[in-house]
Design a protein around this motif. Sequence first.
Motif, PDB file in Angstrom:
ATOM      1  N   GLU A  49       0.834  -1.206   0.000  1.00 54.76           N
ATOM      2  CA  GLU A  49       0.000   0.000   0.000  1.00 54.76           C
ATOM      3  C   GLU A  49       0.866   1.254   0.000  1.00 54.76           C
ATOM      4  OE1 GLU A  49      -3.962  -0.732   2.554  1.00 54.76           O
ATOM      5  OE2 GLU A  49      -2.115  -1.346   3.586  1.00 54.76           O
ATOM      6  N   PHE A  50       1.924   1.237   0.797  1.00 54.16           N
ATOM      7  CA  PHE A  50       2.822   2.380   0.905  1.00 54.16           C
ATOM      8  C   PHE A  50       3.444   2.706  -0.446  1.00 54.16           C
ATOM      9  CE2 PHE A  50       6.745   4.580   2.193  1.00 54.16           C
ATOM     10  CZ  PHE A  50       6.269   5.461   3.159  1.00 54.16           C
ATOM     11  N   ASN A  51       3.899   1.677  -1.152  1.00 52.31           N
ATOM     12  CA  ASN A  51       4.503   1.894  -2.469  1.00 52.31           C
ATOM     13  C   ASN A  51       3.512   2.531  -3.442  1.00 52.31           C
ATOM     14  OD1 ASN A  51       7.170   1.083  -2.019  1.00 52.31           O
ATOM     15  ND2 ASN A  51       6.646  -1.067  -2.286  1.00 52.31           N
ATOM     16  N   LYS A  52       2.257   2.127  -3.389  1.00 52.36           N
ATOM     17  CA  LYS A  52       1.237   2.741  -4.255  1.00 52.36           C
ATOM     18  C   LYS A  52       1.001   4.186  -3.860  1.00 52.36           C
ATOM     19  CE  LYS A  52      -1.179  -1.562  -5.228  1.00 52.36           C
ATOM     20  NZ  LYS A  52      -2.360  -2.380  -4.939  1.00 52.36           N
ATOM     21  N   ILE A  53       0.947   4.447  -2.563  1.00 47.26           N
ATOM     22  CA  ILE A  53       0.686   5.802  -2.067  1.00 47.26           C
ATOM     23  C   ILE A  53       1.785   6.762  -2.496  1.00 47.26           C
ATOM     24  CG2 ILE A  53       0.581   7.179   0.059  1.00 47.26           C
ATOM     25  CD1 ILE A  53      -0.899   4.657   1.288  1.00 47.26           C
ATOM     26  N   ILE A  54       3.039   6.347  -2.364  1.00 47.01           N
ATOM     27  CA  ILE A  54       4.140   7.272  -2.667  1.00 47.01           C
ATOM     28  C   ILE A  54       4.358   7.476  -4.171  1.00 47.01           C
ATOM     29  CG2 ILE A  54       5.269   6.922  -0.449  1.00 47.01           C
ATOM     30  CD1 ILE A  54       7.362   5.167  -1.855  1.00 47.01           C
ATOM     31  N   GLU A  55       3.653   6.733  -4.993  1.00 46.60           N
ATOM     32  CA  GLU A  55       3.690   6.998  -6.438  1.00 46.60           C
ATOM     33  C   GLU A  55       2.986   8.303  -6.778  1.00 46.60           C
ATOM     34  OE1 GLU A  55       2.035   3.631  -8.460  1.00 46.60           O
ATOM     35  OE2 GLU A  55       3.719   2.335  -7.958  1.00 46.60           O
ATOM     36  N   ASN A  56       2.057   8.730  -5.943  1.00 53.31           N
ATOM     37  CA  ASN A  56       1.319   9.974  -6.138  1.00 53.31           C
ATOM     38  C   ASN A  56       2.271  11.149  -5.897  1.00 53.31           C
ATOM     39  OD1 ASN A  56      -0.278  12.282  -5.868  1.00 53.31           O
ATOM     40  ND2 ASN A  56      -1.839  11.279  -4.653  1.00 53.31           N
ATOM     41  N   GLU A  57       2.455  11.990  -6.888  1.00 50.31           N
ATOM     42  CA  GLU A  57       3.387  13.110  -6.791  1.00 50.31           C
ATOM     43  C   GLU A  57       2.987  14.135  -5.740  1.00 50.31           C
ATOM     44  OE1 GLU A  57       4.215  14.822 -10.613  1.00 50.31           O
ATOM     45  OE2 GLU A  57       4.793  12.896 -11.454  1.00 50.31           O
ATOM     46  N   GLU A  58       1.726  14.136  -5.344  1.00 50.53           N
ATOM     47  CA  GLU A  58       1.253  15.086  -4.339  1.00 50.53           C
ATOM     48  C   GLU A  58       1.619  14.669  -2.914  1.00 50.53           C
ATOM     49  OE1 GLU A  58      -3.117  16.285  -3.016  1.00 50.53           O
ATOM     50  OE2 GLU A  58      -2.633  17.034  -5.018  1.00 50.53           O
ATOM     51  N   VAL A  59       1.979  13.408  -2.734  1.00 51.19           N
ATOM     52  CA  VAL A  59       2.293  12.893  -1.397  1.00 51.19           C
ATOM     53  C   VAL A  59       3.611  13.466  -0.895  1.00 51.19           C
ATOM     54  CG1 VAL A  59       2.895  10.798  -0.097  1.00 51.19           C
ATOM     55  CG2 VAL A  59       0.962  10.784  -1.660  1.00 51.19           C
ATOM     56  N   ILE A  75      14.373   6.541   1.358  1.00 51.28           N
ATOM     57  CA  ILE A  75      13.520   6.349   0.187  1.00 51.28           C
ATOM     58  C   ILE A  75      13.619   7.610  -0.676  1.00 51.28           C
ATOM     59  CG2 ILE A  75      11.153   5.968  -0.616  1.00 51.28           C
ATOM     60  CD1 ILE A  75      10.622   4.516   2.067  1.00 51.28           C
ATOM     61  N   ASP A  76      13.763   7.420  -1.990  1.00 54.28           N
ATOM     62  CA  ASP A  76      13.882   8.557  -2.912  1.00 54.28           C
ATOM     63  C   ASP A  76      12.799   9.602  -2.646  1.00 54.28           C
ATOM     64  OD1 ASP A  76      16.030   7.377  -4.148  1.00 54.28           O
ATOM     65  OD2 ASP A  76      14.879   6.618  -5.853  1.00 54.28           O
ATOM     66  N   ASP A  77      13.195  10.864  -2.671  1.00 53.71           N
ATOM     67  CA  ASP A  77      12.332  12.037  -2.509  1.00 53.71           C
ATOM     68  C   ASP A  77      11.857  12.278  -1.078  1.00 53.71           C
ATOM     69  OD1 ASP A  77      12.486  12.643  -5.281  1.00 53.71           O
ATOM     70  OD2 ASP A  77      10.869  11.223  -5.690  1.00 53.71           O
ATOM     71  N   ALA A 103       3.155  10.535   3.698  1.00 49.27           N
ATOM     72  CA  ALA A 103       3.568   9.168   3.978  1.00 49.27           C
ATOM     73  C   ALA A 103       4.805   9.254   4.851  1.00 49.27           C
ATOM     74  CB  ALA A 103       3.864   8.420   2.686  1.00 49.27           C
ATOM     75  N   ILE A 104       4.786   8.549   5.980  1.00 47.52           N
ATOM     76  CA  ILE A 104       5.903   8.625   6.924  1.00 47.52           C
ATOM     77  C   ILE A 104       6.465   7.234   7.211  1.00 47.52           C
ATOM     78  CG2 ILE A 104       5.042  10.738   7.985  1.00 47.52           C
ATOM     79  CD1 ILE A 104       4.047   9.046  10.353  1.00 47.52           C
ATOM     80  N   TYR A 105       7.733   7.220   7.593  1.00 47.52           N
ATOM     81  CA  TYR A 105       8.364   5.964   7.981  1.00 47.52           C
ATOM     82  C   TYR A 105       9.533   6.230   8.905  1.00 47.52           C
ATOM     83  CZ  TYR A 105      12.046   7.012   4.577  1.00 47.52           C
ATOM     84  OH  TYR A 105      13.075   7.608   3.890  1.00 47.52           O
ATOM     85  N   TYR A 128      -0.206   8.423   6.177  1.00 43.85           N
ATOM     86  CA  TYR A 128      -0.030   6.983   6.047  1.00 43.85           C
ATOM     87  C   TYR A 128       1.326   6.625   6.634  1.00 43.85           C
ATOM     88  CZ  TYR A 128      -3.807   7.637   2.740  1.00 43.85           C
ATOM     89  OH  TYR A 128      -5.000   7.989   2.160  1.00 43.85           O
ATOM     90  N   GLU A 129       1.352   5.573   7.447  1.00 43.31           N
ATOM     91  CA  GLU A 129       2.576   5.184   8.128  1.00 43.31           C
ATOM     92  C   GLU A 129       2.983   3.782   7.684  1.00 43.31           C
ATOM     93  OE1 GLU A 129       4.446   2.981  11.441  1.00 43.31           O
ATOM     94  OE2 GLU A 129       2.285   3.187  11.547  1.00 43.31           O
ATOM     95  N   LEU A 130       4.228   3.650   7.267  1.00 37.66           N
ATOM     96  CA  LEU A 130       4.752   2.366   6.809  1.00 37.66           C
ATOM     97  C   LEU A 130       5.016   1.472   8.013  1.00 37.66           C
ATOM     98  CD1 LEU A 130       5.822   0.449   4.629  1.00 37.66           C
ATOM     99  CD2 LEU A 130       8.013   1.687   4.757  1.00 37.66           C
TER     100      LEU A 130
END
Length: 139
Positions: A49-59, A75-77, A103-105, A128-130
């Motif tokens: 789920e996290f990988n899908k979420i961080i694909e969004n450029e707005e995140v 993680i990149d960016d 998205a946080i980790y 969203y938390e990894l």
Amino acid sequence: MKLYQILALTALTIFSCSSGDKTSDTSENDTGMTEVQNPEVHKRVSLEEFNKIIENEEVQLVDVRTPGEYAGGFIDDAINIDFMGDGFVDNCTAKLDKNKPMAIYCAAGGRSAKALEQLKAAGFKEVYELGVGYNGYIK
């Protein structure tokens, strides 16, 4: 006539006592369907789920580990805002948009779980938390 007054008073009482703890606004679109606007989401998510979420450029991607941990790989960016450092919430508020998804980790999920609760309390709308942390991400 008294029956209508009683019904009106009952309806007014019910609506005035409804919960004010609303997590989203709704509106009706052109098709007559109800749409949810500005949902509040605060949850731990899986790696997939996290990988899908961080694909969004707005995140807004935030690494809450220490600067030393961040320097060892991230993680990149992702930007680094140290959860253990002074003024974590103030730093987040200064650097991030509360209305954009975040998205946080951390390393393994402990600090980011605590950070999630603090960000929720501070008014960040979508966080969203990894759950597996960076260690699970790089496996």
